[in-house]
Structures are given as structure tokens and as C-alpha cells.
Design a protein around this motif. Structure first.
Motif, PDB file in Angstrom:
ATOM      1  N   THR A 175       3.084  -3.451  -6.637  1.00 14.37           N
ATOM      2  CA  THR A 175       2.231  -2.273  -6.486  1.00 14.37           C
ATOM      3  C   THR A 175       1.296  -2.187  -7.675  1.00 14.37           C
ATOM      4  O   THR A 175       1.653  -2.611  -8.779  1.00 14.37           O
ATOM      5  CB  THR A 175       3.067  -0.983  -6.389  1.00 14.37           C
ATOM      6  OG1 THR A 175       2.171   0.132  -6.248  1.00 14.37           O
ATOM      7  CG2 THR A 175       3.908  -0.750  -7.636  1.00 14.37           C
TER       8      THR A 175
ATOM      9  N   GLU B 291      -3.603  10.797  -6.995  1.00 16.21           N
ATOM     10  CA  GLU B 291      -4.664   9.785  -6.969  1.00 16.21           C
ATOM     11  C   GLU B 291      -4.732   9.023  -8.288  1.00 16.21           C
ATOM     12  O   GLU B 291      -4.923   7.799  -8.307  1.00 16.21           O
ATOM     13  CB  GLU B 291      -6.010  10.437  -6.668  1.00 16.21           C
ATOM     14  CG  GLU B 291      -7.154   9.425  -6.625  1.00 16.21           C
ATOM     15  CD  GLU B 291      -8.512  10.079  -6.458  1.00 16.21           C
ATOM     16  OE1 GLU B 291      -9.293   9.587  -5.624  1.00 16.21           O
ATOM     17  OE2 GLU B 291      -8.800  11.062  -7.169  1.00 16.21           O
TER      18      GLU B 291
ATOM     19  N   ASP C 229      -2.865   4.787  -2.663  1.00 17.81           N
ATOM     20  CA  ASP C 229      -3.966   4.368  -1.789  1.00 17.81           C
ATOM     21  C   ASP C 229      -4.452   5.456  -0.842  1.00 17.81           C
ATOM     22  O   ASP C 229      -5.652   5.615  -0.631  1.00 17.81           O
ATOM     23  CB  ASP C 229      -3.522   3.152  -0.968  1.00 17.81           C
ATOM     24  CG  ASP C 229      -3.160   1.975  -1.843  1.00 17.81           C
ATOM     25  OD1 ASP C 229      -4.066   1.229  -2.235  1.00 17.81           O
ATOM     26  OD2 ASP C 229      -1.956   1.826  -2.160  1.00 17.81           O
TER      27      ASP C 229
ATOM     28  N   SER D  35     -11.046   7.585  -5.313  1.00 15.72           N
ATOM     29  CA  SER D  35     -10.474   6.244  -5.102  1.00 15.72           C
ATOM     30  C   SER D  35      -9.492   6.224  -3.932  1.00 15.72           C
ATOM     31  O   SER D  35      -9.539   5.330  -3.089  1.00 15.72           O
ATOM     32  CB  SER D  35      -9.787   5.742  -6.375  1.00 15.72           C
ATOM     33  OG  SER D  35      -8.757   6.631  -6.787  1.00 15.72           O
ATOM     34  N   ALA D  36      -8.619   7.206  -3.859  1.00 12.53           N
ATOM     35  CA  ALA D  36      -7.689   7.287  -2.729  1.00 12.53           C
ATOM     36  C   ALA D  36      -8.426   7.772  -1.484  1.00 12.53           C
ATOM     37  O   ALA D  36      -9.447   8.464  -1.579  1.00 12.53           O
ATOM     38  CB  ALA D  36      -6.539   8.227  -3.055  1.00 12.53           C
TER      39      ALA D  36
ATOM     40  N   ARG E  39       0.853  -1.188   0.000  1.00 19.10           N
ATOM     41  CA  ARG E  39       0.000   0.000   0.000  1.00 19.10           C
ATOM     42  C   ARG E  39       0.891   1.242   0.000  1.00 19.10           C
ATOM     43  O   ARG E  39       1.907   1.274   0.697  1.00 19.10           O
ATOM     44  CB  ARG E  39      -0.892  -0.028   1.246  1.00 19.10           C
ATOM     45  CG  ARG E  39      -2.082   0.905   1.183  1.00 19.10           C
ATOM     46  CD  ARG E  39      -3.082   0.573   2.278  1.00 19.10           C
ATOM     47  NE  ARG E  39      -2.747   1.205   3.548  1.00 19.10           N
ATOM     48  CZ  ARG E  39      -3.487   1.089   4.651  1.00 19.10           C
ATOM     49  NH1 ARG E  39      -4.567   0.346   4.643  1.00 19.10           N
ATOM     50  NH2 ARG E  39      -3.125   1.696   5.770  1.00 19.10           N
TER      51      ARG E  39
ATOM     52  N   GLU F  67       2.774  -1.046   4.158  1.00 16.86           N
ATOM     53  CA  GLU F  67       2.564   0.270   3.559  1.00 16.86           C
ATOM     54  C   GLU F  67       3.860   1.067   3.622  1.00 16.86           C
ATOM     55  O   GLU F  67       4.653   0.906   4.552  1.00 16.86           O
ATOM     56  CB  GLU F  67       1.458   0.998   4.332  1.00 16.86           C
ATOM     57  CG  GLU F  67       1.176   2.420   3.875  1.00 16.86           C
ATOM     58  CD  GLU F  67       0.116   3.077   4.755  1.00 16.86           C
ATOM     59  OE1 GLU F  67      -1.070   3.012   4.398  1.00 16.86           O
ATOM     60  OE2 GLU F  67       0.489   3.657   5.805  1.00 16.86           O
TER      61      GLU F  67
END
Length: 388
Positions: free
Chosen positions: A256, A35, A40, A66-67, A5, A221
Motif C-alpha cells: 500500500t 485523504e 484512494d 487526490s482521493a 487500493r 481493493e
């Protein structure tokens, strides 16, 4: 392979460095560009610090589709309330900053470990009471904290409702083996569903290397910034992380879904916003990242670009640049003649080499376009002379 992430903090940690201030609408434009890459989480600022950060948080939280949005906050109810008012609760990763080292407890805060831990646990509970779905324990200076400080802080924070633990090498003091070891220990303490995030600074030039060591040790992440901007020497560069995971993800067991395309355009927006200029030798974004004037390299690239281009410029919105300077050879001159469908006259090649290559001692280079213009002019002059 595990999917890593990506959490981008260009608009928060990146902006904190001197000279990097951005207006809310500039932040919005950059956030939308980030984004679009498939990142993420996008950290938008420190809402309690200024009305500008609160406005940016509102604008970006409303615009992202989306993010998810993130903010950074002290373990204070007022900070948390302002953050929720600005960015909402549902898709908000609200970070609560915790003191992670005895050095900071003693010299910065002047309080005991138990008091600092209680403040964080209470703050997490308050955030959850406001309906925040995702609360992050962001441990400042974790790389210099003892396990005796870190472990109870982490465990009590998770019990209070934190679902992510960010391990900050705030001073950039660690080498990859040390940072990987720290991540591995923390990963062993906590349930697998809790996200472990890296936040690495570049004071020793190791922010990316440390982040990769963190991934290999179990981090889920990575926190990044465009071009690595951030406090002092900066942070893990977003573009370099994406490049490594794209080209070498298998080697470190991670992948990714973020895209390479669009990175350079996002960098352009950042440069316009803060007046940043690319250095010559920066990976991916550098002026010379995909440029060459060395004859040996040029000879190989002209035959097959993969001889010297492991990273492909087009994948990052860049173009290959072949320049002619004193380290270039005759091969580039022959190539231009062939490209222009002109006869390869070795006498002309020698003359061009002497005039435009061999004696360029000041480091100046001629572009391919300039070289074509020179050859075109010479060819036209020669043709006129033959018709007289």
C-alpha cells in the motif's frame, strides 16, 4: 507486489451504526484527514437518504484533491440523479447496491432474481448516461449467494458498464478460506481490468482476516473504516489493514502507498465527532497498544524496544508508555534512577518496590512521571537530612 487500493467507508457504513452520526463539516474534516493518509477512495454517504448526506457529498467532493469520492445508491434513477448532483460525475465512484443472495431476494425484497438483475443493469446504464466514469456493482450479502445468482449478475453488470465489483460479506458469516474462495471464483469469471473489492463485516471477528484472504485470492481493493466502526460489530479497520500491509505486505504479495503517520490524528477527529472512546486492547488505537506494566516485558523493552515492540508506536503517532504496577519488577526502578542520574541504591530500590509496586492489588498503575516525582521528593528529603 501488487498495490492494494483502499476505499474508506467510515463516513457511510461507519456512520450507519447507532451513535455514529456526524454533521457534514465533521465529515469533511475526517475526509481530509483520511485523504492525507493516501487513501484512494472515500465514501461520503447515501445521498438519497437525507439532505445532510447530500450536503456532505457536495462539501467533500469539492474539497478532495487526490482521493476520489464515492456514494452508495439503490438501483433507482432518483438515487443516482441525486448522487450525481451532489458529487458530480468525473471523479465519482458511484456504487449501485445489488441483491446478492436468495435469502435477501425472498425475505427482504420479495422479487425474483431476473427482476433484481434487470433493475441493477438498468441503473448502471442510467448512471453511465449521466457521464459517471466509475460505476461499482456493490453486491449486498454476496457471501450467502449462489454462483447461479452472482455470476450472471456480475457479467451483465460489467457489460452494462460497471468497472468494479464489490463482494460484501454483509453478515460477517464467512471464514477466510470461504471468502478467499469466493473472491477467487469471481476473479476467474471477469476480465483482469475489472476491479474486485472486498467489504467485510466483523460479526465473527474476521473482517481483517477475510479481507487479507481476499487480497491473496486476487482482490484489488479493500473497503475499510477508521477503528473498524460500522454496522453491528463493524468493518475491516483501516489502521489494521495499513499496518499489516506496511509490515507484512510481502507475505501476502500486496503493498500500500497509504501512510501510517496521521492515522491516530484522524482517529482523534472521529472520536471527537461521535464521542468514541478507545478500548484498552484495540490494535494500533487501543489505550494499551503500546503500554506495558509487566516486569518481564519492561526489562526487555528497556534494553531494546524491538524485544516486544514489533509495531513501532512512533510510526502511528503513538508513544511508548511504561507503567509501574504490581506486575512490574525492580528493573524499572533501577532504570528510573539511572535515567535521573542518581545512584542505584539497592536499599532504596527495595523500599520503593515494597511501597509502590508489590502491594498494588487494585490494578492501579503509577506513571513514569509519577515515579520520577516520588524519587525526586525522596532524594530531596534525604539530602536535607544529611545537611542538618
Amino acid at each position: 507486489m501488487r498495490r492494494t487500493r483502499i476505499f474508506d467507508t467510515t463516513l457511510r457504513d461507519g456512520e450507519q451504526a447507532p451513535g455514529n452520526a456526524m454533521r457534514p463539516h465533521q465529515k469533511l474534516d475526517i475526509a481530509l484527514a483520511i485523504e492525507a493518509l493516501g487513501v484512494d477512495v472515500i465514501e461520503v454517504g447515501f445521498p438519497s437518504s437525507s439532505p445532510s448526506d447530500r450536503e456532505a457529498a457536495r462539501l467533500i467532493a469539492d474539497a478532495l484533491t487526490s482521493a476520489r469520492v464515492a456514494t452508495l445508491n439503490r438501483p433507482l434513477s432518483e438515487d443516482i440523479r441525486l448522487a450525481v448532483e451532489s458529487a458530480g460525475a468525473e471523479r465519482h465512484h458511484l456504487q449501485i447496491m445489488a441483491t446478492g443472495s436468495e435469502i435477501h431476494l425472498r425475505h427482504k425484497r420479495g422479487i425474483q432474481q431476473a427482476e433484481a438483475q434487470d433493475q441493477v443493469v438498468e441503473a448502471i446504464g442510467f448512471a453511465k448516461s449521466l457521464g459517471v466514469k466509475h460505476v461499482t456493482l456493490a453486491i449486498e450479502d454476496a457471501s450467502r449467494g449462489s454462483d447461479g445468482l452472482l455470476r450472471p449478475l456480475i457479467m451483465q453488470s460489467i457489460l452494462a458498464g460497471a468497472d468494479t465489483v464489490t463482494v460484501a460479506d454483509t453478515t460477517g458469516c464467512m471464514v477466510p478460506a470461504q471468502y478467499g474462495g469466493l473472491i477467487a471464483r469471481i476473479r476467474s469469471w471477469i476480465p483482469p481490468e475489472i476491479v474486485v473489492s472486498t467489504h467485510c463485516h466483523d460479526d465473527l471477528g474476521l473482517s481483517l482476516a477475510n479481507a487479507l484472504a481476499g487480497i491473496e485470492a486476487g482482490a484489488d481493493e479493500v473497503q475499510t473504516t477508521l477503528a473498524g466502526i460500522g454496522e453491528r460489530a463493524g468493518n475491516t479497520p483501516l489502521e489494521e489493514l495499513i499496518a499489516v500491509l506496511t509490515y507484512n505486505g510481502e507475505a501476502i504479495g500486496a503493498t500500500t502507498s497509504a501512510k501510517t503517520e496521521g492515522l491516530y490524528a484522524a482517529f482523534g477527529l472521529l472520536c471527537d465527532a461521535i464521542g468514541l472512546s478507545a478500548p484498552r486492547n484495540k490494535a494500533i488505537f487501543g489505550v494499551n497498544s503500546f503500554a506495558t506494566q509487566a516486569g518481564i516485558h519492561q526489562a526487555g523493552i528497556l534494553r531494546a524496544p524491538l524485544t516486544y515492540e514489533y509495531v513501532e508506536p512512533a510510526r502511528f503517532g503513538r508513544e511508548r508508555t511504561i507503567l509501574v504496577g504490581r506486575h512490574s519488577g525492580r528493573a524499572i526502578l533501577r532504570h528510573v534512577l539511572q535515567e535521573m542520574k542518581l545512584p542505584v541504591d539497592e536499599l532504596l530500590v527495595d523500599r520503593l518496590y515494597e511501597e509502590y509496586v508489590a502491594h498494588r492489588t487494585n490494578g492501579e498503575c503509577v506513571s513514569m512521571a509519577d515515579l520520577r516525582a516520588i524519587i525526586t521528593e525522596r532524594h530531596a528529603t534525604s539530602s536535607k537530612a544529611l545537611t542538618r
